[in-house]
Scaffold this motif. Structure first.
Motif, PDB file in Angstrom:
ATOM      1  N   CYS A 295      47.674  23.416  42.199  1.00 35.37           N
ATOM      2  CA  CYS A 295      49.008  23.997  42.421  1.00 35.37           C
ATOM      3  C   CYS A 295      48.959  25.517  42.391  1.00 35.37           C
ATOM      4  CB  CYS A 295      49.983  23.468  41.371  1.00 35.37           C
ATOM      5  SG  CYS A 295      50.316  21.694  41.494  1.00 35.37           S
ATOM      6  N   TYR A 296      48.192  26.064  41.456  1.00 31.77           N
ATOM      7  CA  TYR A 296      48.094  27.526  41.360  1.00 31.77           C
ATOM      8  C   TYR A 296      47.464  28.119  42.615  1.00 31.77           C
ATOM      9  CZ  TYR A 296      46.800  32.135  39.632  1.00 31.77           C
ATOM     10  OH  TYR A 296      46.661  33.487  39.491  1.00 31.77           O
ATOM     11  N   VAL A 297      46.424  27.467  43.121  1.00 30.89           N
ATOM     12  CA  VAL A 297      45.770  27.972  44.335  1.00 30.89           C
ATOM     13  C   VAL A 297      46.728  27.935  45.517  1.00 30.89           C
ATOM     14  CG1 VAL A 297      43.938  27.484  45.998  1.00 30.89           C
ATOM     15  CG2 VAL A 297      43.446  27.408  43.568  1.00 30.89           C
ATOM     16  N   GLN A 298      47.533  26.892  45.618  1.00 33.29           N
ATOM     17  CA  GLN A 298      48.480  26.799  46.723  1.00 33.29           C
ATOM     18  C   GLN A 298      49.586  27.841  46.611  1.00 33.29           C
ATOM     19  OE1 GLN A 298      49.857  22.756  46.783  1.00 33.29           O
ATOM     20  NE2 GLN A 298      47.848  21.900  47.265  1.00 33.29           N
ATOM     21  N   TYR A 299      50.109  28.037  45.400  1.00 31.71           N
ATOM     22  CA  TYR A 299      51.224  28.967  45.228  1.00 31.71           C
ATOM     23  C   TYR A 299      50.805  30.422  45.411  1.00 31.71           C
ATOM     24  CZ  TYR A 299      53.935  25.046  43.389  1.00 31.71           C
ATOM     25  OH  TYR A 299      54.598  23.859  43.247  1.00 31.71           O
ATOM     26  N   THR A 300      49.574  30.735  45.044  1.00 32.20           N
ATOM     27  CA  THR A 300      49.124  32.124  45.136  1.00 32.20           C
ATOM     28  C   THR A 300      48.500  32.461  46.476  1.00 32.20           C
ATOM     29  OG1 THR A 300      47.003  31.480  44.148  1.00 32.20           O
ATOM     30  CG2 THR A 300      48.706  32.337  42.665  1.00 32.20           C
ATOM     31  N   GLN A 301      48.418  31.499  47.381  1.00 30.73           N
ATOM     32  CA  GLN A 301      47.765  31.746  48.664  1.00 30.73           C
ATOM     33  C   GLN A 301      48.494  32.821  49.467  1.00 30.73           C
ATOM     34  OE1 GLN A 301      47.041  28.198  50.847  1.00 30.73           O
ATOM     35  NE2 GLN A 301      45.780  29.182  52.385  1.00 30.73           N
ATOM     36  N   GLU A 302      49.824  32.844  49.376  1.00 28.20           N
ATOM     37  CA  GLU A 302      50.596  33.864  50.081  1.00 28.20           C
ATOM     38  C   GLU A 302      51.093  34.968  49.157  1.00 28.20           C
ATOM     39  OE1 GLU A 302      53.757  31.956  52.097  1.00 28.20           O
ATOM     40  OE2 GLU A 302      52.457  30.783  53.429  1.00 28.20           O
ATOM     41  N   MET A 303      51.127  34.708  47.853  1.00 27.97           N
ATOM     42  CA  MET A 303      51.670  35.698  46.929  1.00 27.97           C
ATOM     43  C   MET A 303      50.725  36.858  46.698  1.00 27.97           C
ATOM     44  SD  MET A 303      51.352  36.755  43.524  1.00 27.97           S
ATOM     45  CE  MET A 303      50.685  35.364  42.654  1.00 27.97           C
ATOM     46  N   VAL A 304      49.415  36.574  46.587  1.00 30.16           N
ATOM     47  CA  VAL A 304      48.458  37.626  46.225  1.00 30.16           C
ATOM     48  C   VAL A 304      48.357  38.710  47.287  1.00 30.16           C
ATOM     49  CG1 VAL A 304      46.023  38.069  45.739  1.00 30.16           C
ATOM     50  CG2 VAL A 304      47.159  36.121  44.694  1.00 30.16           C
ATOM     51  N   GLY A 334      45.739  44.822  54.996  1.00 34.60           N
ATOM     52  CA  GLY A 334      44.458  45.178  54.406  1.00 34.60           C
ATOM     53  C   GLY A 334      43.587  43.953  54.209  1.00 34.60           C
ATOM     54  N   LYS A 335      42.460  44.137  53.584  1.00 38.66           N
ATOM     55  CA  LYS A 335      41.535  43.032  53.322  1.00 38.66           C
ATOM     56  C   LYS A 335      42.145  42.085  52.302  1.00 38.66           C
ATOM     57  CE  LYS A 335      36.794  42.080  51.952  1.00 38.66           C
ATOM     58  NZ  LYS A 335      35.533  42.669  51.474  1.00 38.66           N
ATOM     59  N   ASP A 336      42.089  40.833  52.603  1.00 41.34           N
ATOM     60  CA  ASP A 336      42.697  39.817  51.749  1.00 41.34           C
ATOM     61  C   ASP A 336      41.780  39.531  50.567  1.00 41.34           C
ATOM     62  OD1 ASP A 336      44.120  37.835  50.642  1.00 41.34           O
ATOM     63  OD2 ASP A 336      43.885  36.398  52.279  1.00 41.34           O
ATOM     64  N   PRO A 337      42.182  39.923  49.347  1.00 41.43           N
ATOM     65  CA  PRO A 337      41.316  39.648  48.192  1.00 41.43           C
ATOM     66  C   PRO A 337      41.373  38.200  47.748  1.00 41.43           C
ATOM     67  CG  PRO A 337      43.338  40.667  47.463  1.00 41.43           C
ATOM     68  CD  PRO A 337      43.415  40.626  48.966  1.00 41.43           C
ATOM     69  N   TYR A 340      37.983  35.483  48.735  1.00 44.64           N
ATOM     70  CA  TYR A 340      36.850  35.329  47.815  1.00 44.64           C
ATOM     71  C   TYR A 340      37.278  34.587  46.552  1.00 44.64           C
ATOM     72  CZ  TYR A 340      33.231  36.622  44.457  1.00 44.64           C
ATOM     73  OH  TYR A 340      32.264  36.584  43.489  1.00 44.64           O
ATOM     74  N   PHE A 341      38.480  34.902  46.073  1.00 44.91           N
ATOM     75  CA  PHE A 341      38.986  34.247  44.868  1.00 44.91           C
ATOM     76  C   PHE A 341      39.124  32.738  45.083  1.00 44.91           C
ATOM     77  CE2 PHE A 341      42.824  32.587  42.777  1.00 44.91           C
ATOM     78  CZ  PHE A 341      42.448  32.719  41.455  1.00 44.91           C
ATOM     79  N   LYS A 342      39.639  32.330  46.251  1.00 42.68           N
ATOM     80  CA  LYS A 342      39.833  30.914  46.524  1.00 42.68           C
ATOM     81  C   LYS A 342      38.494  30.194  46.667  1.00 42.68           C
ATOM     82  CE  LYS A 342      42.035  27.743  49.770  1.00 42.68           C
ATOM     83  NZ  LYS A 342      42.798  27.618  51.039  1.00 42.68           N
ATOM     84  N   GLU A 343      37.538  30.823  47.361  1.00 46.12           N
ATOM     85  CA  GLU A 343      36.228  30.190  47.534  1.00 46.12           C
ATOM     86  C   GLU A 343      35.530  29.982  46.194  1.00 46.12           C
ATOM     87  OE1 GLU A 343      34.149  32.698  50.179  1.00 46.12           O
ATOM     88  OE2 GLU A 343      35.242  32.056  51.972  1.00 46.12           O
ATOM     89  N   ARG A 344      35.544  30.998  45.356  1.00 42.44           N
ATOM     90  CA  ARG A 344      34.903  30.865  44.051  1.00 42.44           C
ATOM     91  C   ARG A 344      35.649  29.884  43.149  1.00 42.44           C
ATOM     92  NH1 ARG A 344      29.990  31.910  43.537  1.00 42.44           N
ATOM     93  NH2 ARG A 344      30.200  32.666  41.392  1.00 42.44           N
ATOM     94  N   GLY A 449      38.953  38.901  37.354  1.00 41.65           N
ATOM     95  CA  GLY A 449      38.389  39.616  38.503  1.00 41.65           C
ATOM     96  C   GLY A 449      39.408  39.879  39.578  1.00 41.65           C
ATOM     97  N   LEU A 450      40.325  38.923  39.792  1.00 43.77           N
ATOM     98  CA  LEU A 450      41.368  39.132  40.796  1.00 43.77           C
ATOM     99  C   LEU A 450      42.286  40.286  40.403  1.00 43.77           C
ATOM    100  CD1 LEU A 450      42.675  38.041  43.401  1.00 43.77           C
ATOM    101  CD2 LEU A 450      44.077  36.561  41.966  1.00 43.77           C
ATOM    102  N   MET A 451      42.635  40.376  39.143  1.00 36.81           N
ATOM    103  CA  MET A 451      43.474  41.482  38.694  1.00 36.81           C
ATOM    104  C   MET A 451      42.741  42.817  38.800  1.00 36.81           C
ATOM    105  SD  MET A 451      46.348  40.128  37.981  1.00 36.81           S
ATOM    106  CE  MET A 451      45.969  39.015  39.352  1.00 36.81           C
ATOM    107  N   VAL A 452      41.447  42.806  38.520  1.00 38.04           N
ATOM    108  CA  VAL A 452      40.659  44.043  38.656  1.00 38.04           C
ATOM    109  C   VAL A 452      40.626  44.493  40.110  1.00 38.04           C
ATOM    110  CG1 VAL A 452      38.345  45.017  38.451  1.00 38.04           C
ATOM    111  CG2 VAL A 452      39.277  43.629  36.598  1.00 38.04           C
ATOM    112  N   CYS A 453      40.448  43.546  41.044  1.00 40.90           N
ATOM    113  CA  CYS A 453      40.452  43.907  42.470  1.00 40.90           C
ATOM    114  C   CYS A 453      41.797  44.477  42.888  1.00 40.90           C
ATOM    115  CB  CYS A 453      40.125  42.677  43.308  1.00 40.90           C
ATOM    116  SG  CYS A 453      38.435  42.088  43.129  1.00 40.90           S
TER     117      CYS A 453
END
Length: 730
Positions: A295-304, A334-337, A340-344, A449-453
């Motif tokens: 659920c988190y991955v789906q909800y953040t796919q467009e939010m991030v 810009g580059k979608d961060p 990489y987050f979703k793949e990892r 790591g996502l927050m750092v990016c």
């Protein structure tokens, strides 16, 4: 004739001769034991060097599945042979003690040979499958030929194949009791090694019994797995139904009711109960974590990406205000961060959790089978005890063989499954806990790591100083300074006076988003798709105030999907309005009545044919709706039947300004300036208070509905929407 006693042998000589014969036989048995152990170790070393290692380098077969732990077996055999040499190094042959060597090696022998014998059947099945492939069979042949060549050079029998290599450890562990038993019989009773050999013989037999029991448990589990696969189909379930199965099901149900009602005590295993409780908790935690991460991955796919872009926009505004886009129409991609987050996340968290979640199914079935066998065992035990008690009261001394029959297979099956579960649940729970912990750690690291990016993408914002502790006082003092300015002071005073007058007339209204009207196609679809008892109608306008709530207008039709929300509350219903799904409070709904709906539609059609009647409530002050340059005013027909009505025209017009209807009619495009507005740039339009304007577009180029494109005195520009009011009458 009298016997010649002098010709009889002396008893002392007979004892010495027996002793010497036993010691001679004992020496031969020890020599055979050591020599066979040496030959066995040599065979293992040659097999590992000429077969196992080359196949592992080629990587054409699963070596670990085929040869299991043969390297470990070789190490244990080498240690055992070394101990035998140390024991035989005593110069006095009569002082050699062999029993202690096997007593000390009992634990190591049982551990390694139990694993090898447990997987030997699987290794044979894998070998048969590999030999069907010509390429793999050629590799096997090359290894066997190299091994035969070495055996020929040493003068050993070379009738070898892969199956004979795999069976050697199984044959060796079964030969230890025979050699130790022969050595024990060849050892005199008064010898120092007699009791140790007796104990070693018992230990060797126990090792073989445990190995056989271990394999029997596996056979039982495999049998029930095959039965479950066969019973998975309808034909398998029908074939399983017979008198015996029905009786067994009935006995289990009766035993379960007795335990549930407390008639009989429940047989408990504390170790198993503890591991089963941990197993259930881990299964629930893994399932819930996998669901939440998905659920988190789906909800953040467009939010991030949007959040990162907002940070970049704020950075541009802070560093160079002239580049700020007031209309919000120019967003750089810009580059979608998130990529990489979703793949990892899928690789490190979701994939292990999904795989682990699938591994809980087989143990759950075996646990259920264990409870069934426990009920069978208790039922058999109860029957045997009741039959024994009844037979003891009879006069007849002859008893039936069934009276003394133990529970038998039911007990053995229960004990085998219970022992297997106790042993393997501990290892499974430990491994599952480790995987779950690692997934949680990876999840935290990925979020960090996502927050750092996101922060690295906007270093200027990241390096801003923290807000002051007295920020409220500082902001208020700055606002006071702005209010003291001349061009701000007059406008601010008018705004305050207008605000006070509005608050006296009505309560402050919360601005809500524009509600989309329900189309006739959506209404017709609902009437055709759902029965009348599932259809409801809005009593009054409903504004959604929570996430996933719907905003609906009075009279619109909805279909009831669920009468509770996710939290179990029955006051929020899940409905479908023909276009969207969402939640609405049940107090806004009433049962749909088709007859009443048709009557109201006919009445509405008649009212539309009659000319409109303007009431006294439709306006407040005529000066707000009449232009100063107008030479004449249209006569109005006022209906003053309701003398108690209040003047609420201005309130109605301002409310309508918040939700404008985008129509092409010029009358609906006429608005007036409620407040004076001073343009700050070339794209904006300055207006005087009560000045008439014509709305050309109800949003800016970026789709922002807070700014409207207006025209006044031949000039065009953008004006704040909340500064305008609709002219209903002119």
């Amino acid at each position: 004739m009298p016997l010649d006693l002098s010709a009889l042998p002396s008893p002392v000589l007979d004892v010495e001769e027996i002793w010497s014969r036993k010691m001679s036989r004992r020496a031969k048995v020890i020599k055979e034991l050591v020599q066979t152990e040496k030959d066995y170790l040599t065979d293992l070393e040659l097999c590992i060097r000429e077969v196992v290692q080359p196949l592992r380098v080629l990587q054409v077969v699963d070596v670990d599945r085929l040869f299991t732990n043969m390297e470990t077996v070789c190490e244990v055999s080498a240690a055992l042979l070394n101990r035998l040499h140390v024991a035989m190094s005593d110069p006095d042959p009569e002082a050699v003690v062999i029993g202690e060597v096997f007593i000390q090696a009992k634990a190591a022998l049982e551990d390694v040979y139990k694993i090898y014998c447990y997987h030997h059947d699987d290794a044979n099945m894998s070998l048969k499958a590999y030999e069907k492939e010509e390429q793999i069979k050629q590799h096997f042949t090359i290894c066997i030929l190299a091994l035969k060549k070495i055996y020929d050079q040493e003068g050993k029998p070379n009738l070898l194949d892969m199956g004979s290599l795999l069976i050697k450890p199984v044959q060796r562990i079964m030969k230890y009791p025979l050699l130790l038993g022969e050595l024990w019989q060849a050892t005199p009773e008064d010898h120092i090694d007699y009791l140790p050999l007796q104990e070693a013989l018992t230990a060797a037999k126990i090792i073989n019994v445990n190995i056989n029991e271990f394999r029997r448990r596996k056979d039982i589990v495999m049998k029930y797995k095959r039965l479950e696969n066969d019973e998975g189909t309808l034909r398998g379930k029908l074939n399983k139904i017979n008198i015996h199965s029905l009786r067994k099901k009935g006995d289990r149900f009766a035993g379960y009711l007795k335990i549930l009602t407390g008639v009989e005590p429940q047989v408990r295993d504390e170790v198993f109960d503890k591991e089963e409780k941990l197993f259930r908790s881990l299964e629930k935690a893994v399932r819930q974590l996998a669901k939440n991460v998905n659920c988190y991955v789906q909800y953040t796919q467009e939010m991030v990406p949007v959040a990162v872009q907002n940070v970049k926009d704020m950075e541009n505004i802070i560093t160079d205000p002239s580049k700020a886009d007031t209309n919000g129409s120019s967003h750089k991609n810009g580059k979608d961060p998130y990529k990489y987050f979703k793949e990892r996340m899928e690789e490190l968290v979701l994939l292990p959790l999904t795989s682990l979640q699938g591994m809980f199914t087989a143990p759950q079935k075996l646990i259920q089978k264990r409870y069934d066998k426990l009920l069978d065992y208790c039922c058999r035990l109860e029957r045997s005890s009741s039959f024994a008690s009844s037979s003891s009261t009879t006069v007849s001394s002859t008893a039936s063989p069934a009276s003394d029959a133990p529970p038998g297979p039911a007990k053995r099956d229960y004990e085998a499954i219970n022992a297997l579960l106790v042993d393997e649940l501990q290892r499974f729970n430990m491994a599952a806990y480790t995987i779950l912990t690692n997934c949680v750690l990876c999840l935290v690291a990925l979020l960090r790591g996502l927050m750092v990016c996101a922060l690295v993408g906007a270093p200027a914002v990241h390096q801003l100083p923290p807000p002051l502790s007295n920020m409220v006082e500082v902001q208020n003092s700055i606002m006071d300074e702005l209010n003291n300015l001349t061009f701000v002071k007059d406008n601010a005073q008018k705004l305050m006076e207008r605000k006070v007058s509005f608050e006296r007339q009505r309560d402050k209204k919360t601005v809500v988003q524009e509600v989309q009207h329900q189309t006739e196609e959506q209404r017709a679809w609902l009437l055709a798709e759902y029965p009348p008892n599932r259809l409801y109608q809005l009593k009054r306008k409903c504004n959604g105030c929570q996430e996933q709530d719907l905003s609906l207008l009075e009279g619109e039709l909805v279909a009831l999907l669920e009468d509770t929300d996710p939290l179990g509350s029955s006051s929020r219903w899940l409905v479908h309005n023909g276009g969207d799904k969402g939640y609405v409070y049940s107090t806004f709904l009433k049962q749909y009545n088709p007859l009443r709906d048709s009557q109201r539609a006919n009445q509405k059609a008649k009212e539309q044919q009659q000319p409109p009647v303007i009431t006294y409530e439709d306006f407040d002050d005529l000066s707000l709706f009449v232009s100063p340059s107008s030479s004449s005013m249209r006569s109005l027909s006022l209906n003053t039947t309701d003398s108690s009505s209040t003047l609420s025209g201005l309130q109605g017009e301002l409310e309508n300004a918040e939700e404008p209807e985008e129509s092409v009619d010029d009358d609906t495009q006429q608005y007036y300036a409620v407040y004076a507005f001073h343009a700050r740039c070339e794209q904006e339009l300055s207006l005087q208070e009560y000045q008439h304007v014509r709305i050309l577009q109800f949003c800016d180029l970026g789709g922002n509905k807070q700014w409207w494109l207006a025209e006044a005195n031949g000039q065009k520009g953008y004006v704040p929407a909340n500064y305008l009011g609709r002219m209903s009458y002119a």
